[in-house]
Every structure is written in structure tokens, then in C-alpha cells.
Design a protein around this motif. Structure first.
Motif, PDB file in Angstrom:
ATOM      1  N   PHE A 190       4.896 -12.389  -1.999  1.00 23.99           N
ATOM      2  CA  PHE A 190       4.497 -12.120  -3.373  1.00 23.99           C
ATOM      3  C   PHE A 190       5.641 -12.400  -4.332  1.00 23.99           C
ATOM      4  O   PHE A 190       6.777 -11.964  -4.104  1.00 23.99           O
ATOM      5  CB  PHE A 190       4.128 -10.643  -3.529  1.00 23.99           C
ATOM      6  N   LEU A 191       5.361 -13.074  -5.432  1.00 20.54           N
ATOM      7  CA  LEU A 191       6.315 -13.082  -6.531  1.00 20.54           C
ATOM      8  C   LEU A 191       6.366 -11.674  -7.118  1.00 20.54           C
ATOM      9  O   LEU A 191       5.358 -10.958  -7.122  1.00 20.54           O
ATOM     10  CB  LEU A 191       5.896 -14.085  -7.611  1.00 20.54           C
ATOM     11  N   PRO A 192       7.521 -11.236  -7.619  1.00 18.59           N
ATOM     12  CA  PRO A 192       7.656  -9.843  -8.052  1.00 18.59           C
ATOM     13  C   PRO A 192       6.630  -9.380  -9.081  1.00 18.59           C
ATOM     14  O   PRO A 192       6.146  -8.248  -9.003  1.00 18.59           O
ATOM     15  CB  PRO A 192       9.077  -9.787  -8.607  1.00 18.59           C
ATOM     16  N   GLY A 193       6.292 -10.238 -10.041  1.00 15.15           N
ATOM     17  CA  GLY A 193       5.303  -9.824 -11.039  1.00 15.15           C
ATOM     18  C   GLY A 193       3.954  -9.532 -10.422  1.00 15.15           C
ATOM     19  O   GLY A 193       3.263  -8.583 -10.808  1.00 15.15           O
ATOM     20  N   ASN A 194       3.560 -10.344  -9.432  1.00 20.08           N
ATOM     21  CA  ASN A 194       2.298 -10.106  -8.741  1.00 20.08           C
ATOM     22  C   ASN A 194       2.383  -8.883  -7.841  1.00 20.08           C
ATOM     23  O   ASN A 194       1.404  -8.140  -7.691  1.00 20.08           O
ATOM     24  CB  ASN A 194       1.909 -11.347  -7.936  1.00 20.08           C
ATOM     25  N   ALA A 195       3.542  -8.677  -7.242  1.00 24.79           N
ATOM     26  CA  ALA A 195       3.733  -7.485  -6.412  1.00 24.79           C
ATOM     27  C   ALA A 195       3.568  -6.223  -7.249  1.00 24.79           C
ATOM     28  O   ALA A 195       2.913  -5.260  -6.835  1.00 24.79           O
ATOM     29  CB  ALA A 195       5.116  -7.516  -5.767  1.00 24.79           C
ATOM     30  N   LEU A 196       4.138  -6.244  -8.430  1.00 19.04           N
ATOM     31  CA  LEU A 196       4.062  -5.079  -9.314  1.00 19.04           C
ATOM     32  C   LEU A 196       2.627  -4.835  -9.765  1.00 19.04           C
ATOM     33  O   LEU A 196       2.170  -3.688  -9.844  1.00 19.04           O
ATOM     34  CB  LEU A 196       4.962  -5.308 -10.528  1.00 19.04           C
ATOM     35  N   ALA A 197       1.885  -5.905 -10.032  1.00 16.49           N
ATOM     36  CA  ALA A 197       0.541  -5.775 -10.588  1.00 16.49           C
ATOM     37  C   ALA A 197      -0.533  -5.506  -9.550  1.00 16.49           C
ATOM     38  O   ALA A 197      -1.509  -4.791  -9.829  1.00 16.49           O
ATOM     39  CB  ALA A 197       0.187  -7.049 -11.367  1.00 16.49           C
ATOM     40  N   PHE A 198      -0.370  -6.049  -8.335  1.00 14.39           N
ATOM     41  CA  PHE A 198      -1.473  -6.028  -7.384  1.00 14.39           C
ATOM     42  C   PHE A 198      -1.169  -5.286  -6.078  1.00 14.39           C
ATOM     43  O   PHE A 198      -1.998  -5.288  -5.164  1.00 14.39           O
ATOM     44  CB  PHE A 198      -1.914  -7.461  -7.063  1.00 14.39           C
ATOM     45  N   GLY A 199      -0.006  -4.676  -5.981  1.00 13.67           N
ATOM     46  CA  GLY A 199       0.372  -3.994  -4.758  1.00 13.67           C
ATOM     47  C   GLY A 199      -0.568  -2.843  -4.415  1.00 13.67           C
ATOM     48  O   GLY A 199      -1.015  -2.108  -5.292  1.00 13.67           O
ATOM     49  N   VAL A 200      -0.860  -2.688  -3.112  1.00 11.96           N
ATOM     50  CA  VAL A 200      -1.777  -1.658  -2.614  1.00 11.96           C
ATOM     51  C   VAL A 200      -1.081  -0.861  -1.507  1.00 11.96           C
ATOM     52  O   VAL A 200      -0.500  -1.451  -0.585  1.00 11.96           O
ATOM     53  CB  VAL A 200      -3.068  -2.283  -2.058  1.00 11.96           C
ATOM     54  N   ASP A 201      -1.170   0.445  -1.590  1.00 11.33           N
ATOM     55  CA  ASP A 201      -0.663   1.322  -0.535  1.00 11.33           C
ATOM     56  C   ASP A 201      -1.780   1.543   0.485  1.00 11.33           C
ATOM     57  O   ASP A 201      -2.512   2.519   0.428  1.00 11.33           O
ATOM     58  CB  ASP A 201      -0.203   2.654  -1.142  1.00 11.33           C
ATOM     59  N   ALA A 202      -1.899   0.624   1.423  1.00 10.04           N
ATOM     60  CA  ALA A 202      -2.991   0.686   2.399  1.00 10.04           C
ATOM     61  C   ALA A 202      -2.759   1.745   3.462  1.00 10.04           C
ATOM     62  O   ALA A 202      -3.709   2.255   4.053  1.00 10.04           O
ATOM     63  CB  ALA A 202      -3.180  -0.678   3.059  1.00 10.04           C
ATOM     64  N   THR A 203      -1.500   2.082   3.713  1.00 10.73           N
ATOM     65  CA  THR A 203      -1.193   3.050   4.769  1.00 10.73           C
ATOM     66  C   THR A 203      -1.273   4.492   4.268  1.00 10.73           C
ATOM     67  O   THR A 203      -1.259   5.418   5.072  1.00 10.73           O
ATOM     68  CB  THR A 203       0.213   2.799   5.337  1.00 10.73           C
ATOM     69  N   GLY A 204      -1.310   4.679   2.944  1.00  9.54           N
ATOM     70  CA  GLY A 204      -1.417   6.024   2.393  1.00  9.54           C
ATOM     71  C   GLY A 204      -0.152   6.852   2.491  1.00  9.54           C
ATOM     72  O   GLY A 204      -0.193   8.079   2.424  1.00  9.54           O
ATOM     73  N   ASP A 205       1.006   6.175   2.586  1.00 14.53           N
ATOM     74  CA  ASP A 205       2.266   6.917   2.693  1.00 14.53           C
ATOM     75  C   ASP A 205       2.938   7.133   1.340  1.00 14.53           C
ATOM     76  O   ASP A 205       4.062   7.618   1.260  1.00 14.53           O
ATOM     77  CB  ASP A 205       3.228   6.228   3.649  1.00 14.53           C
ATOM     78  N   GLY A 206       2.248   6.766   0.263  1.00  8.79           N
ATOM     79  CA  GLY A 206       2.776   7.034  -1.068  1.00  8.79           C
ATOM     80  C   GLY A 206       3.611   5.927  -1.664  1.00  8.79           C
ATOM     81  O   GLY A 206       4.115   6.066  -2.780  1.00  8.79           O
ATOM     82  N   ARG A 207       3.767   4.806  -0.966  1.00  9.90           N
ATOM     83  CA  ARG A 207       4.535   3.689  -1.522  1.00  9.90           C
ATOM     84  C   ARG A 207       3.934   2.379  -1.037  1.00  9.90           C
ATOM     85  O   ARG A 207       3.298   2.317   0.019  1.00  9.90           O
ATOM     86  CB  ARG A 207       6.014   3.761  -1.141  1.00  9.90           C
ATOM     87  N   VAL A 208       4.124   1.344  -1.842  1.00 10.63           N
ATOM     88  CA  VAL A 208       3.670   0.007  -1.458  1.00 10.63           C
ATOM     89  C   VAL A 208       4.836  -0.705  -0.790  1.00 10.63           C
ATOM     90  O   VAL A 208       5.886  -0.889  -1.396  1.00 10.63           O
ATOM     91  CB  VAL A 208       3.187  -0.797  -2.681  1.00 10.63           C
ATOM     92  N   ASP A 209       4.635  -1.088   0.458  1.00 11.98           N
ATOM     93  CA  ASP A 209       5.696  -1.732   1.230  1.00 11.98           C
ATOM     94  C   ASP A 209       5.223  -3.121   1.642  1.00 11.98           C
ATOM     95  O   ASP A 209       4.410  -3.263   2.556  1.00 11.98           O
ATOM     96  CB  ASP A 209       6.029  -0.890   2.465  1.00 11.98           C
ATOM     97  N   PHE A 210       5.731  -4.137   0.979  1.00 11.27           N
ATOM     98  CA  PHE A 210       5.298  -5.500   1.264  1.00 11.27           C
ATOM     99  C   PHE A 210       5.848  -6.018   2.583  1.00 11.27           C
ATOM    100  O   PHE A 210       5.462  -7.088   3.044  1.00 11.27           O
ATOM    101  CB  PHE A 210       5.692  -6.431   0.113  1.00 11.27           C
TER     102      PHE A 210
END
Length: 267
Positions: A190-210
Motif C-alpha cells: 500500500f502507498l501510505p495515503g491508501n493505507a491511511l484511508a483504507f486500512g482494516v483491522d481484520a484481526t480485531g486487535d485494535g490496530r491495522v497491521d499491513f
């Protein structure tokens, strides 16, 4: 009031009005990068970047290898056949089929939520990082700020540089987190701008980890859906979802390769 006094008053008032801050001048070599960073820090602060992000900016180094890569993207000029050969399309398809067979529920769940079939996500994952085996060795912040400073595409990369610093603020990355030569990060780059806009916390641990496959692929599916992916519609050239693949990568040969590999993986 005389005309002379009116003119003098106008000059005084003009002097008291603060001039707008201007963006730091770009450059084509490392010269001026340190001065640019100091000016860019003010721009970043006005954009909402906090102390951690600003510290990462201060520590960023001019990325010579990023500039070299940016000037030499010859694979996108190959024919489709050559591009697929060089990028290992047959291997991606073979490994992709095995991955889909090993984790059918994971990919089915992503398709239920976002409407994006497994083949597309697996093809992107394989194309970008060989399924996470190589996610880059260039510090994301240094790479993306170097590109924001570089004159060739400064306007394009500047928002991504701001986003990278905000990702540092959030704890998503640090100033030392490695990524690709153009500042892309994680399993699907992910480019950083897209990471910031579209990131999903799929694991439910409270953070988006690419750098976690579940978060990265859910974020990729979310990006595609938000960019207009139509569930159940085709993704080959001329079909509705092929236009969405263009949103991921602007190179025609890349788009065609993804569509072909995805169809073979989806079988």
C-alpha cells in the motif's frame, strides 16, 4: 487624508499581514533535502502530523536507491508475455491455487464482506511481495519523503508523505519500518495515503497491521470495493471491474497480468 498618507498607510498594513507559507523547493539530488525537511515539517504540522511523525521526518535520510528505482521502471515497458514471464506469473498461479485451497474460508469471508474474489487478492499478493516473502528493505518514511522532495512527481507523493507521518503518529509504522523503494508497505504494498484511508483491522486487535496477512488482504479488498468494485461482475479487459484494477496500478501490462492470473487462480 492626503494621497501620500493613504499610500503610506496601505504599505504599513500590507507589511503587517503575514505572508502565506510556501512549500519548500523540490530538488533532483540530495542537496537541499535537509532544508526541505525543515520546511516540510511546518507543512506537515499544519496538516495534523504530531510529534512522533515529525521526529520520523527529522530522522529521514535521502534515499538514493529510491531515486534510482524511480528512474528505471523498465518492467512496465515489457510486452504482456515478457512481463508475466519476468514477474513469475506461472509460479504465482500455482502457489495461489494452493493458498486458496488451504484457506478457503478466509478468502470466502473476504468475498462475502467486500465482493472481491479470491483470485484477485491472491494475484495481487503474489505479484507485489511473493506472498509476503519480500516486503521491501527501504525505510518507508525515508523513501516517501525523498519522492515528495524529488521534482519529478512531488505533487503526487507529497500527500503520501504526510500520510506516512500520520501512520507513524498512529503507531501503524515507525520511522524505520521497511517497505518498497517507492514507500509502499506491507503484504500488498500500500502507498501510505491508501493505507491511511483504507486500512482494516481484520484481526480485531485494535490496530491495522499491513505486515499481517489478514489485515493486509482485508485492506486490499476494502480498497477495491471503495474504488468501485462490483460484486459478481467480471474483471477482464472490457468488463466493469477491470477499471477498478486500474486504480491499484496505472500500468496497463500490470492490470492485464492481474486479470489473467486471477482468472486462472479462481479456475
Amino acid at each position: 487624508m492626503s494621497a501620500m498618507k493613504s499610500f503610506a498607510l496601505a504599505l504599513l498594513l500590507t507589511a503587517l499581514v503575514p505572508l502565506p507559507l510556501t512549500a519548500a523547493p523540490c530538488g533532483n539530488t540530495s542537496a537541499g533535502f535537509a532544508a526541505w525537511k525543515r520546511d516540510f515539517a511546518e507543512e506537515a504540522r499544519r496538516a495534523g502530523v504530531g510529534q512522533r511523525g515529525l521526529q520520523a521526518l527529522a530522522q529521514a535520510q535521502y534515499a538514493t536507491s529510491t531515486i534510482a528505482a524511480d528512474r528505471n521502471q523498465k518492467s512496465f515497458r515489457y510486452s504482456l508475455e515478457k512481463f508475466m514471464q519476468v514477474r513469475g506469473a506461472d509460479t504465482i498461479v500455482a502457489q495461489g491455487r494452493k493458498r486458496k485451497a488451504r484457506h478457503p474460508e478466509f478468502y470466502a469471508a473476504l468475498e462475502r464482506i467486500y465482493g472481491v474474489p479470491a483470485g484477485i487478492l491472491i494475484a495481487l499478493h503474489g505479484m507485489e511481495t511473493a506472498f509476503g516473502h519480500f516486503m521491501g528493505d527501504s525505510p518507508v518514511v525515508s523513501a516517501i519523503t525523498t519522492l515528495a522532495f524529488d521534482c519529478r512527481r512531488a505533487d503526487f507523493f507529497t500527500p503520501h508523505a504526510i500520510a506516512a507521518l500520520k501512520l507513524v503518529d498512529q503507531g501503524t509504522i515507525t520511522g524505520a519500518t521497511p517497505g518498497a523503494k517507492h514507500g509502499e508497505l506491507g503484504h500488498t504494498q500500500f502507498l501510505p495515503g491508501n493505507a491511511l484511508a483504507f486500512g482494516v483491522d481484520a484481526t480485531g486487535d485494535g490496530r491495522v497491521d499491513f505486515y499481517d496477512m489478514s489485515d493486509a488482504l482485508a485492506s486490499t479488498a476494502n480498497f477495491l470495493r471503495q474504488k468501485g468494485w462490483k460484486p459478481g461482475r467480471g474483471y477482464q479487459p472490457g468488463e466493469p471491474n477491470f477499471e477498478v484494477i486500474r486504480q491499484w496500478n496505472a500500468a496497463s501490462v500490470y492490470q492485464q497480468a492481474i486479470a489473467i492470473m486471477a482468472a486462472r487462480i479462481d479456475g
